[in-house]
Motif scaffolding. Sequence first.
Motif, PDB file in Angstrom:
ATOM      1  N   THR A  25       9.830   1.182  -8.819  1.00  0.00           N
ATOM      2  CA  THR A  25       8.767   1.742  -7.984  1.00  0.00           C
ATOM      3  C   THR A  25       7.568   0.796  -7.899  1.00  0.00           C
ATOM      4  OG1 THR A  25       9.408   4.001  -8.575  1.00  0.00           O
ATOM      5  CG2 THR A  25       7.178   3.692  -7.721  1.00  0.00           C
ATOM      6  N   THR A  26       7.204   0.194  -9.040  1.00  0.00           N
ATOM      7  CA  THR A  26       6.058  -0.717  -9.075  1.00  0.00           C
ATOM      8  C   THR A  26       6.288  -1.919  -8.170  1.00  0.00           C
ATOM      9  OG1 THR A  26       5.592  -0.066 -11.370  1.00  0.00           O
ATOM     10  CG2 THR A  26       4.558  -2.091 -10.568  1.00  0.00           C
ATOM     11  N   LEU A  27       7.444  -2.559  -8.303  1.00  0.00           N
ATOM     12  CA  LEU A  27       7.759  -3.717  -7.461  1.00  0.00           C
ATOM     13  C   LEU A  27       7.780  -3.321  -5.985  1.00  0.00           C
ATOM     14  CD1 LEU A  27      10.558  -5.492  -9.527  1.00  0.00           C
ATOM     15  CD2 LEU A  27       8.343  -6.469  -8.896  1.00  0.00           C
ATOM     16  N   ASN A  28       8.376  -2.189  -5.697  1.00  0.00           N
ATOM     17  CA  ASN A  28       8.464  -1.735  -4.310  1.00  0.00           C
ATOM     18  C   ASN A  28       7.073  -1.523  -3.720  1.00  0.00           C
ATOM     19  OD1 ASN A  28       9.814  -0.702  -1.935  1.00  0.00           O
ATOM     20  ND2 ASN A  28       9.201   1.336  -2.608  1.00  0.00           N
ATOM     21  N   GLN A  29       6.172  -0.902  -4.492  1.00  0.00           N
ATOM     22  CA  GLN A  29       4.819  -0.643  -4.008  1.00  0.00           C
ATOM     23  C   GLN A  29       4.031  -1.940  -3.810  1.00  0.00           C
ATOM     24  OE1 GLN A  29       3.275   2.311  -3.204  1.00  0.00           O
ATOM     25  NE2 GLN A  29       5.227   3.365  -3.460  1.00  0.00           N
ATOM     26  N   ILE A  30       4.189  -2.888  -4.744  1.00  0.00           N
ATOM     27  CA  ILE A  30       3.471  -4.163  -4.641  1.00  0.00           C
ATOM     28  C   ILE A  30       3.921  -4.934  -3.400  1.00  0.00           C
ATOM     29  CG2 ILE A  30       3.199  -6.453  -5.683  1.00  0.00           C
ATOM     30  CD1 ILE A  30       3.244  -5.084  -8.419  1.00  0.00           C
ATOM     31  N   PHE A  31       5.232  -5.052  -3.214  1.00  0.00           N
ATOM     32  CA  PHE A  31       5.743  -5.811  -2.066  1.00  0.00           C
ATOM     33  C   PHE A  31       5.477  -5.094  -0.746  1.00  0.00           C
ATOM     34  CE2 PHE A  31       8.831  -7.713  -5.270  1.00  0.00           C
ATOM     35  CZ  PHE A  31       8.115  -8.894  -5.365  1.00  0.00           C
ATOM     36  N   LYS A  32       5.473  -3.771  -0.777  1.00  0.00           N
ATOM     37  CA  LYS A  32       5.134  -3.002   0.420  1.00  0.00           C
ATOM     38  C   LYS A  32       3.695  -3.287   0.834  1.00  0.00           C
ATOM     39  CE  LYS A  32       5.279   1.745   2.192  1.00  0.00           C
ATOM     40  NZ  LYS A  32       5.573   3.170   1.824  1.00  0.00           N
ATOM     41  N   SER A  33       2.810  -3.375  -0.164  1.00  0.00           N
ATOM     42  CA  SER A  33       1.410  -3.693   0.097  1.00  0.00           C
ATOM     43  C   SER A  33       1.265  -5.125   0.610  1.00  0.00           C
ATOM     44  CB  SER A  33       0.589  -3.511  -1.184  1.00  0.00           C
ATOM     45  OG  SER A  33      -0.762  -3.838  -0.983  1.00  0.00           O
ATOM     46  N   ALA A  34       2.072  -6.044   0.048  1.00  0.00           N
ATOM     47  CA  ALA A  34       2.022  -7.446   0.482  1.00  0.00           C
ATOM     48  C   ALA A  34       2.475  -7.600   1.928  1.00  0.00           C
ATOM     49  CB  ALA A  34       2.892  -8.298  -0.437  1.00  0.00           C
ATOM     50  N   VAL A  35       3.419  -6.774   2.362  1.00  0.00           N
ATOM     51  CA  VAL A  35       3.849  -6.794   3.768  1.00  0.00           C
ATOM     52  C   VAL A  35       2.697  -6.329   4.656  1.00  0.00           C
ATOM     53  CG1 VAL A  35       5.394  -5.733   5.454  1.00  0.00           C
ATOM     54  CG2 VAL A  35       6.297  -6.481   3.247  1.00  0.00           C
ATOM     55  N   ALA A  36       2.018  -5.256   4.226  1.00  0.00           N
ATOM     56  CA  ALA A  36       0.893  -4.738   5.004  1.00  0.00           C
ATOM     57  C   ALA A  36      -0.239  -5.753   5.101  1.00  0.00           C
ATOM     58  CB  ALA A  36       0.383  -3.438   4.368  1.00  0.00           C
ATOM     59  N   ASP A  37      -0.397  -6.575   4.067  1.00  0.00           N
ATOM     60  CA  ASP A  37      -1.443  -7.602   4.062  1.00  0.00           C
ATOM     61  C   ASP A  37      -0.984  -8.892   4.733  1.00  0.00           C
ATOM     62  OD1 ASP A  37      -3.312  -6.026   2.801  1.00  0.00           O
ATOM     63  OD2 ASP A  37      -2.766  -6.683   0.778  1.00  0.00           O
ATOM     64  N   ARG A  38       0.197  -8.874   5.327  1.00  0.00           N
ATOM     65  CA  ARG A  38       0.761 -10.032   6.049  1.00  0.00           C
ATOM     66  C   ARG A  38       0.900 -11.258   5.151  1.00  0.00           C
ATOM     67  NH1 ARG A  38       1.353  -9.621  11.322  1.00  0.00           N
ATOM     68  NH2 ARG A  38       1.133 -11.861  11.684  1.00  0.00           N
ATOM     69  N   ILE A  39       1.289 -11.027   3.904  1.00  0.00           N
ATOM     70  CA  ILE A  39       1.571 -12.127   2.987  1.00  0.00           C
ATOM     71  C   ILE A  39       3.043 -12.500   3.066  1.00  0.00           C
ATOM     72  CG2 ILE A  39       1.695 -12.768   0.539  1.00  0.00           C
ATOM     73  CD1 ILE A  39      -0.811 -11.096   0.104  1.00  0.00           C
ATOM     74  N   ILE A  40       3.897 -11.485   3.182  1.00  0.00           N
ATOM     75  CA  ILE A  40       5.332 -11.688   3.364  1.00  0.00           C
ATOM     76  C   ILE A  40       5.786 -10.827   4.542  1.00  0.00           C
ATOM     77  CG2 ILE A  40       5.917 -12.340   1.002  1.00  0.00           C
ATOM     78  CD1 ILE A  40       6.569  -9.427   0.415  1.00  0.00           C
ATOM     79  N   PRO A  41       6.868 -11.232   5.221  1.00  0.00           N
ATOM     80  CA  PRO A  41       7.296 -10.485   6.418  1.00  0.00           C
ATOM     81  C   PRO A  41       8.076  -9.212   6.099  1.00  0.00           C
ATOM     82  CG  PRO A  41       8.711 -12.388   6.081  1.00  0.00           C
ATOM     83  CD  PRO A  41       7.625 -12.487   5.049  1.00  0.00           C
ATOM     84  N   THR A  42       8.839  -9.209   4.992  1.00  0.00           N
ATOM     85  CA  THR A  42       9.655  -8.041   4.654  1.00  0.00           C
ATOM     86  C   THR A  42       9.570  -7.740   3.162  1.00  0.00           C
ATOM     87  OG1 THR A  42      11.623  -9.409   4.291  1.00  0.00           O
ATOM     88  CG2 THR A  42      11.304  -8.505   6.510  1.00  0.00           C
ATOM     89  N   ASN A  43       9.897  -6.511   2.812  1.00  0.00           N
ATOM     90  CA  ASN A  43       9.892  -6.070   1.428  1.00  0.00           C
ATOM     91  C   ASN A  43      11.284  -6.280   0.826  1.00  0.00           C
ATOM     92  OD1 ASN A  43       9.796  -4.723  -1.003  1.00  0.00           O
ATOM     93  ND2 ASN A  43       9.102  -2.770  -0.168  1.00  0.00           N
ATOM     94  N   PRO A  44      11.441  -7.191  -0.154  1.00  0.00           N
ATOM     95  CA  PRO A  44      12.764  -7.455  -0.726  1.00  0.00           C
ATOM     96  C   PRO A  44      13.350  -6.255  -1.465  1.00  0.00           C
ATOM     97  CG  PRO A  44      11.053  -8.526  -2.037  1.00  0.00           C
ATOM     98  CD  PRO A  44      10.402  -8.021  -0.793  1.00  0.00           C
ATOM     99  N   MET A  45      12.508  -5.299  -1.868  1.00  0.00           N
ATOM    100  CA  MET A  45      12.984  -4.141  -2.622  1.00  0.00           C
ATOM    101  C   MET A  45      13.746  -3.143  -1.758  1.00  0.00           C
ATOM    102  SD  MET A  45      12.317  -4.616  -5.747  1.00  0.00           S
ATOM    103  CE  MET A  45      12.634  -2.978  -6.388  1.00  0.00           C
ATOM    104  N   ILE A  46      13.674  -3.309  -0.433  1.00  0.00           N
ATOM    105  CA  ILE A  46      14.416  -2.417   0.465  1.00  0.00           C
ATOM    106  C   ILE A  46      15.913  -2.483   0.177  1.00  0.00           C
ATOM    107  CG2 ILE A  46      15.069  -2.033   2.881  1.00  0.00           C
ATOM    108  CD1 ILE A  46      12.270  -2.892   3.683  1.00  0.00           C
ATOM    109  N   ALA A  47      16.364  -3.663  -0.243  1.00  0.00           N
ATOM    110  CA  ALA A  47      17.798  -3.868  -0.502  1.00  0.00           C
ATOM    111  C   ALA A  47      18.177  -3.647  -1.964  1.00  0.00           C
ATOM    112  CB  ALA A  47      18.200  -5.275  -0.065  1.00  0.00           C
ATOM    113  N   VAL A  48      17.229  -3.139  -2.772  1.00  0.00           N
ATOM    114  CA  VAL A  48      17.503  -2.910  -4.201  1.00  0.00           C
ATOM    115  C   VAL A  48      17.490  -1.412  -4.472  1.00  0.00           C
ATOM    116  CG1 VAL A  48      16.772  -3.397  -6.570  1.00  0.00           C
ATOM    117  CG2 VAL A  48      16.386  -5.097  -4.776  1.00  0.00           C
ATOM    118  N   LYS A  49      18.632  -0.866  -4.832  1.00  0.00           N
ATOM    119  CA  LYS A  49      18.733   0.567  -5.094  1.00  0.00           C
ATOM    120  C   LYS A  49      18.088   0.923  -6.435  1.00  0.00           C
ATOM    121  CE  LYS A  49      22.984   1.421  -2.471  1.00  0.00           C
ATOM    122  NZ  LYS A  49      24.395   1.916  -2.560  1.00  0.00           N
TER     123      LYS A  49
END
Length: 443
Positions: A150-174
């Motif tokens: 959950t922590t990684l997913n939230q961090i990367f989700k926030s990074a996508v919103a801040d336009r640091i990365i284009p996609t959240n890598p955790m989407i593919a991690v169950k």
Amino acid sequence: MARQARSGVIYPIPYTQTKKLKDGRERNYSGFRAKIDGKWVFGKTYKICDKKIKKALAEQSEWGMSIDRAAKLGKYAEAWLASKKLSTDPSTYRGYMSAVHLHLKPYLDKPIADFNPTICRRIIEQMKAYDHKGQPSSKASISSRRILHTTLNQIFKSAVADRIIPTNPMIAVKPPQRKDVEQGDEAESKSFTVKQMQDMLSIAAERGPRNGAIWWWRLLTGMRQGEILGASVDDLEFSKSAEGIPYARYTVNYKLEQVAKQHGCGEPNGSGIYPCDHRRAAYCPQSIWRVPEGFDIVPMTGRWCLTRPKSKTGRIVPIIPILAQVMSSYLEATELDDNPYGLLFHDKHGNPINPADDEKEFRDLMREAGIPDPEKRRGHETRHSTVTLLSSMGVDVGLIMQIVGHSSIAMVEHYRHADITERLNAMETLDSSLNLSQIEWTK
């Protein structure tokens, strides 16, 4: 800005930057740079910078944005934690902090853009539990790995919103599943046998109501540790059934929780000293609780507070007749004790029982009852045991989950409302299963 030809091609431009060293001297740094999509790319030489420009433009063409490869996980995670500090409940925030500062520590210097699903999956799968000395020991539990997920997913989700990365890598991690139980997870799914529960109940009875009632309460209610240690005398109601049989009901309104404080006097200086002249928030005269606005909290002593339970507030736990009798004797035995917070269970000074002390005493009870490897068992297993016993007696799963306060939304949607009579009948199967009437209490 970078030099741009009429054709739209962006070229590196030279720059020189002067920096002041610690010894007071100044030093000039030179190289080439270009600004793409609001982000600078740098290179020591024209060729290196030009290569980075082409890569950034390719990313912009593919994703609609260029990737910020300068943003490191550690610095960004700290900023993310700061944003969560006053918008997340204390227990969730502690889980986030532990995930970042402990389990993600080896990766904090890694650029956010370098994380992919394979790396994230490996981090979660290889996550370790830490002992009391802060050393990694066995494989982390499923619940701990879920928190990290959950922590990684939230961090990367926030990074996508801040336009640091284009996609959240955790989407593919169950998220880790219960069906994936491995050797390191065995303790999480253990429950006590009928014989072990009978032995513990007998040992507790030998101690008398004052010292043994809390263990009967734990073994026969299926409540969580925090809910037991935060239980209030006012929320325990004695009554009689239509047949005249005495019983009780407990309403779960609060749980015991440690809540951190933060400075209320202002911001710290360069040395970490706040305007109140203290580093630690606990010593700040204007300290405030680190909880979201509107968070329901009842302060007690030190950091100990009563907060709302994990499951829905107002959950009714039926107290079977024999346990109601034990609790009546317990309240009579402790009637004259100091109890400034109105707690059902408290230490000799009337303060809440420390969960670590409670866990130690429960292991002592297990040891005295002859249960193997008590240091590897957890008090939380009494919840599994209650559910297992009720299930084995054919009690409806919806009733069981209402009694123990299961938090699964998917399951709750299928539960029907059960009145206190139905719940009491369900819990009375524990009496017949454990032969509680055969256990004699020491006066």
